[in-house]
Design an enzyme around this catalytic site. Structure first.
Site, PDB file in Angstrom:
ATOM      1  N   ASP A  87       0.945  -1.278   0.059  1.00 35.05           N
ATOM      2  CA  ASP A  87      -0.023   0.076   0.134  1.00 35.05           C
ATOM      3  C   ASP A  87       0.849   1.130   0.032  1.00 35.05           C
ATOM      4  OD1 ASP A  87      -3.236   0.669   0.457  1.00 35.05           O
ATOM      5  OD2 ASP A  87      -1.716   2.183   1.693  1.00 35.05           O
ATOM      6  N   ILE A  88       0.622   2.423  -0.885  1.00 35.17           N
ATOM      7  CA  ILE A  88       1.417   3.417  -0.934  1.00 35.17           C
ATOM      8  C   ILE A  88       0.930   4.269   0.210  1.00 35.17           C
ATOM      9  CG2 ILE A  88       1.892   5.627  -2.395  1.00 35.17           C
ATOM     10  CD1 ILE A  88       0.751   3.958  -4.728  1.00 35.17           C
ATOM     11  N   GLU A 119      -4.921   2.429  -3.988  1.00 33.22           N
ATOM     12  CA  GLU A 119      -3.542   2.674  -4.001  1.00 33.22           C
ATOM     13  C   GLU A 119      -2.614   1.264  -3.420  1.00 33.22           C
ATOM     14  OE1 GLU A 119      -4.542   4.675   0.015  1.00 33.22           O
ATOM     15  OE2 GLU A 119      -5.264   4.307  -1.879  1.00 33.22           O
TER      16      GLU A 119
END
Length: 330
Positions: A207-208, A250
């Protein structure tokens, strides 16, 4: 004695009927000339039809030698029609193409019935083309098969469209990696395969970090650039056998076949470092948190994915921009 059929005929000659017994035809020179002209006209019409129909048309004898080929068929092999006559596919195209074409020929001569199927060809410019081919056995008066008639229709554009639709159904449009549905389906398949052959399997959830802040500060266009850059970085780091997909927003997932948790941790750390080194747009440096889980003790791929997701949230809770390994099931 005068033939009664000729008694009332102006020429005094018996009438001649055509093959179907229609109408009386005179056998004098004028009639023969007319018949010859009609025959030439019909041959010209047939030739025009064969040359202008949107299909490759050809005939082959039992030795697989061409006895006729229209211009479209000849163009497939980059020759003039007369250059095909008396030659076999082995003399005209690559060995693998000739072998592919011969399968349908053999079925016609072996079964004695009409056969159809897909064939491939490599055009002179190197393009792979796909054809739907129908081949019909031709018999002599004794019923023996002496040749075949082939009609091949180019459906390359349809084939490409089908491939594109299949790609769209399994690919995330923005990043070009697998979409959620395709990733999860492939993960299930890989879990089943690993279970059957007793191979290890690991999953990463990525996950960003602070992605919402990137969107809010720089706009969604820049956010999209970041997503594409992260996906591309992952692709460059992963093996061909690894499966990368975007789960949504994301968040990305990675399936690592034949990989134990030690190897998965090493892959995850390499991904984290490669992404941290990225510079997107005006110098944005994205960072990611990654959760790692292996299939050991799991009842199904859903268990592995759930534990990887929990490990991801543990990485975020520990400060982000780090890798966390899921605990093994009790």
């Amino acid at each position: 004695m005068i033939d009664p059929k000729a008694r009332n005929h102006p020429s005094g000659k018996p009438p001649v009927r055509d093959a179907r017994g229609r109408g009386a035809l005179s056998a004098d020179a004028a009639d023969l000339g007319r018949l010859e002209a009609e025959l030439l006209q019909k041959n010209a019409l047939l030739e025009s039809l064969l040359e202008n129909v949107d299909a490759c048309i050809y005939t082959k004898d039992r030795a697989r030698r061409y006895t006729y080929a229209n211009a479209k068929m000849a163009a497939i092999v980059g020759r003039e029609p007369q250059e095909l006559l008396g030659r076999t596919d082995d003399e005209l195209v690559a060995p693998e193409v000739a072998a592919n074409w011969r399968v349908l020929d053999d079925r016609v001569f072996t079964t004695g019935s009409t056969q159809s199927g897909e064939q491939i060809s490599t055009a002179p410019d190197g393009e792979i083309r796909h054809f739907w081919v129908v081949q019909i056995p031709q018999r002599d008066r004794g019923g023996e098969i002496v040749s075949l008639l082939g009609i091949a229709t180019d459906f390359t554009q349809f084939y490409k469209l089908k491939e594109e639709l299949a790609r769209q159904a399994t690919t995330d449009e923005l990043t070009g990696v697998r979409n959620r549905r395709s990733l999860l389906e492939t993960a299930r398949q890989e879990f089943t395969r690993a279970l059957r052959y007793q191979h290890p399997l690991s999953v990463l959830m990525l996950d960003i970090d602070h992605f919402k802040d990137i969107n809010d500060s720089h706009g969604h266009d820049v956010g999209d650039q970041v997503l594409r850059a992260v996906a591309d970085a992952c692709r460059r780091e992963l093996r061909d056998s690894d499966v990368l997909g975007r789960l949504g927003g994301e968040e990305f997932g990675v399936v690592l076949p034949n990989t134990r948790h030690e190897g998965a941790l090493a892959v995850a750390e390499r991904l984290r470092a490669r992404i941290e080194a990225l510079r997107v747009g005006d110098g944005i440096a994205p960072k990611v948190s990654i959760g790692v889980a292996c299939m050991e003790g799991a009842n199904g791929i859903e268990d592995v994915l759930k534990r990887a997701d929990q490990a991801l949230y543990a990485a975020k809770a520990a400060g982000r921009n780090r890798v966390s390994l899921a605990a093994k099931p009790a």
